[in-house]
Write a protein that holds these residues in place. Structure first.
Motif, short mmCIF file in Angstrom:
data_model
loop_
_atom_site.label_atom_id
_atom_site.label_comp_id
_atom_site.label_asym_id
_atom_site.label_seq_id
_atom_site.Cartn_x
_atom_site.Cartn_y
_atom_site.Cartn_z
N TRP A 491 20.07 60.75 98.86
CA TRP A 491 21.27 60.30 97.97
C TRP A 491 21.73 61.55 96.93
O TRP A 491 20.85 62.16 96.67
CB TRP A 491 21.00 59.09 96.74
N ASN A 492 22.92 61.74 96.80
CA ASN A 492 23.54 63.19 96.16
C ASN A 492 23.40 62.79 94.78
O ASN A 492 24.10 61.63 94.42
CB ASN A 492 24.74 63.09 96.76
N ILE A 493 23.17 63.61 93.84
CA ILE A 493 23.36 63.59 92.27
C ILE A 493 24.18 65.02 92.10
O ILE A 493 23.67 65.82 92.31
CB ILE A 493 21.96 63.56 91.79
N ARG A 494 25.37 64.69 91.38
CA ARG A 494 26.09 65.85 91.20
C ARG A 494 26.92 65.77 90.04
O ARG A 494 27.18 64.67 89.17
CB ARG A 494 27.06 65.55 92.53
N SER A 495 27.46 67.07 89.75
CA SER A 495 28.55 67.04 88.46
C SER A 495 29.84 66.53 89.08
O SER A 495 29.99 66.84 90.17
CB SER A 495 28.83 68.53 88.31
#
Length: 542
Positions: A491-495
Motif C-alpha cells: 500500500w502506498n503512503i504519499r504526499s
C-alpha cells in the motif's frame, strides 16, 4: 473481437472470484476509452486527458458492496494507470492502480479493473497516477451510496452534486514534468478549476426550500482551497466514508486529496448566488466561481463574491478539530460507527514520518525520513509475489526521522497483518502538507503545533475522531493517526502534493500475512499485466 475475447476469459475468472466475495452483490460494468483532446479550461488550448471524450471523466455512481468492472482502453501514446482515491479494495491491492502495484497499461492496450466497494460509503474520486498525468485531467467523481436497508442520518436530499475542484496550470503535463525532471520547481498555478471549467462555467440549479448534497473533492496538484456559498450555510454530514456530527460552517477548508459531503438548504430569497473556491495559505489567492441558481430566480448574482479565509492557520486547525464522528449513525453496516472503540485498542508500534525537501545530485527532491522514493524497474507487488530479488528491500525506510541528508531509495516499510499502529506525520516546513494512505482509513486522533512527543498523547481524541484516508499537517505541526492494519497488500503512503509525490515523497507499506490464504488476500488476477523482471511469468488462474 479482441475486446470480446479478452473480456470473456476475464469474466470466467471473475465468476470464480464472485463466489469468494458475495454472489448476491451486484456488478456494474464500464468501458472507458482514454484519449488526448483539446481543452480550454483557462482560455488557453491545452492537451487534456479525456475519458470517453469527457473532462472531467465519467461519474461512477455505486452502492455499498457493488462490484465495479472497469475496462480501460489506453489510446494515449504513453503508458497509463488509474488509481482510486479512498477506495480500500479489501484484500485486493492488485487493483490499486499505482506503479508500485500494477504494470502500466501500454499504448493501444486495455486492462480491466475489478473493484469491490466492500463495506464502504461516501465520496471519493479517481485519477491518473503515472508521472504527471494528473495535471492533464483524467480524473472523475466516485460516490458510494448506503444500501437501502441501512439508515442514513439525514433525510434524502432533493439532489446530489459532485464538485471536483483544484489548482491548474496552463502548460501541458509533459512540459510540467520536464521542469521537475530538470531539478526545478513549478511556478505558482495559473488558476483554479471547478469541474474542469473556469469562472462561471458551472451552474447548479436548486428549488427553493429544498436541501441538496454537495460532494466536494480537492483534485488539485499543489494547494488547499476554501469552499463557500454566498448566503448559505454548509452542514457537514460525511468525510471520506465517515458520517460526521452535523456541524454547520460558513466555509470549509478542503486540503489536497480530501473529500467532504455537505448539505445546503435553498432557504434564501429566489435569486442566483456565488459558489466560491479559493486557494488557502498562498500569498497570491486564486479564485473561481460557479452559480447556485434558484429555479424560481428573478435575478442573477449581485455584488462581489464573498471573501474567505486566506493564510490563517489557527482558523483552519480549529475547524479540523471540530470535525467529529457521528457515534450513533450507521456506516456501511447496520451497527453504529461508534461501536468500533478505536481508542481502547493497545498500540503495538509508533511510526514517525518526517517530510523534508533535500537537494540530491544537484536537483530538488522531497523525502520521508530522509528517503526520496525512486520507482523500481518492476512493480513492487509483482516482485513480492514472484519473489524477484533485488527489486526492493523491506525495511529500506526507517520508522523514525534520521536527521540526516536525503538519499534515493525504493523505500518499503514492513508491517504485520492485524497489528494496530500509530503514525505521526511531522512537518517542520512553512507549507501545509497533505498525506494519503491507500487501502485504509485512519483515525485522526490528534493534531497540533510544535514538535510531537510522547506527552502529546495526553491530548488525543480517543472517543469520536473522524476516520478518513487523507489528513493535513499544518506548518511546523504534527498530525497523529491510529490505523488497524487489517488489509494485506502493498500500500502506498504519499504526499498528495503531486510535485512532492512525483519527486519522492512517498513509500510503500507491505502489510504481510504468512498464512498465504484467500481469506487474507486474493491471488494475482488472471488478467494481470506483467512487465519489468516479471515479464513472461504466468499468472495462476483465479
Amino acid at each position: 473481437m479482441r475486446n470480446r475475447a479478452l473480456f470473456g476469459g476475464f469474466f470466467f475468472g471473475l465468476l470464480l472470484l464472485s463466489v469468494s466475495v458475495n454472489g448476491e452483490d451486484p456488478y456494474l460494468f464500464f468501458t472507458w476509452n482514454v484519449t488526448y483532446g483539446d481543452i480550454y479550461p483557462l482560455g488557453v488550448k491545452q492537451q487534456g486527458i479525456l475519458i470517453n471524450g469527457q473532462f472531467p471523466g465519467p461519474q461512477i455512481d455505486s452502492v455499498t458492496n457493488n462490484n465495479l468492472i472497469i475496462n480501460v482502453f489506453n489510446s494515449l501514446d504513453e503508458p497509463f494507470l488509474l488509481s482510486w482515491n479512498g477506495i480500500q479494495q479489501r484484500r485486493n491491492s492488485w487493483q490499486d492502480g499505482l506503479y508500485g502495484t500494477n504494470c502500466p497499461i501500454p499504448p493501444g492496450r486495455n486492462f480491466t479493473y475489478m473493484l469491490q466497494v466492500k463495506d464502504q460509503i461516501g465520496s471519493y474520486f479517481y485519477f491518473p497516477s503515472l508521472g504527471f498525468q494528473k495535471a492533464a485531467g483524467g480524473f472523475g467523481g466516485l460516490k458510494i451510496l448506503s444500501r437501502p436497508r441501512i439508515p442514513v442520518p439525514f433525510d434524502p436530499p432533493a439532489g446530489d452534486y459532485t464538485i471536483l475542484a483544484g489548482d491548474w496550470f496552463k502548460a501541458n503535463h509533459t512540459d510540467l514534468k520536464a521542469i521537475l525532471d530538470s531539478g526545478r520547481n513549478l511556478p505558482f498555478p495559473d488558476g483554479i478549476l471547478i469541474n474542469g471549467r473556469g469562472a462561471y462555467g458551472n451552474t447548479f440549479t436548486v428549488d427553493q426550500g429544498k436541501t441538496y448534497r454537495f460532494r466536494i473533492s480537492n483534485v488539485g496538484l499543489t494547494t488547499s482551497f476554501n469552499f463557500r456559498i454566498q448566503g448559505h450555510m454548509l452542514k457537514l454530514v460525511e468525510v471520506e466514508g465517515s458520517h460526521t456530527l452535523q456541524n454547520t460552517y460558513s466555509s470549509l477548508d478542503v486540503h489536497l486529496g480530501q473529500s467532504y459531503s455537505v448539505l445546503v438548504t435553498a432557504d434564501q430569497p429566489p435569486q442566483d448566488y456565488y459558489i466560491v473556491v479559493s486557494t488557502r495559505f498562498t500569498s497570491e489567492v486564486l479564485t473561481n466561481t460557479a452559480i447556485l441558481h434558484y429555479s424560481n430566480s428573478a435575478r442573477g448574482v449581485s455584488g462581489p463574491p464573498p471573501g474567505g479565509p486566506t493564510i490563517q492557520i489557527d482558523w483552519s486547525l480549529n475547524q479540523a478539530r471540530s470535525i467529529r464522528w457521528n457515534l450513533t449513525a450507521s456506516g456501511p453496516r447496520p451497527n453504529p460507527q461508534g461501536s468500533y472503540h478505536y481508542g481502547m485498542i493497545p498500540i503495538s508500534r509508533t511510526i514517525r514520518l518526517f517530510n523534508s525537501a533535500p537537494i540530491i545530485n544537484g536537483k530538488q527532491r522531497y523525502a520521508v525520513n530522509s528517503v526520496s522514493f525512486i520507482p523500481a524497474d518492476t512493480p513492487l507487488k509483482l516482485a513480492d509475489f514472484y519473489n524477484i530479488q533485488g527489486v526492493f528491500s523491506v525495511g529500506s525506510i526507517p520508522d523514525n526521522p534520521t536527521g540526516g541528508g536525503g538519499y534515493l531509495q525504493t523505500s518499503v516499510m514492513g508491517a504485520d497483518f492485524r497489528t494496530y499502529v500509530e503514525i505521526v506525520f511531522e512537518n517542520s516546513e512553512d507549507t501545509v502538507q497533505s498525506w494519503h494512505m491507500d487501502g485504509y482509513s485512519m483515525f485522526v486522533v490528534g493534531m497540533d503545533g510544535g514538535q510531537w512527543n510522547a506527552g502529546s498523547k495526553q491530548n488525543y481524541n480517543l472517543r469520536d475522531t473522524v476516520a478518513r484516508c487523507t489528513v493535513q499537517v499544518y506548518p511546523h505541526s504534527w498530525t497523529a493517526v491510529y490505523v488497524a492494519l487489517d488489509n494485506v497488500g502493498m500500500w502506498n503512503i504519499r504526499s498528495e502534493n503531486w510535485v512532492r509525490q512525483y519527486l519522492g515523497q512517498q513509500f510503500y507499506l507491505r502489510v504481510y500475512s504468512p498464512a498465504n490464504s484467500w481469506r487474507d488476500e486474493y491471488p494475482i488476477p488472471r488478467n494481470a499485466l506483467l512487465c519489468g523482471r516479471a515479464s513472461g511469468r504466468r499468472t495462476r488462474p483465479l
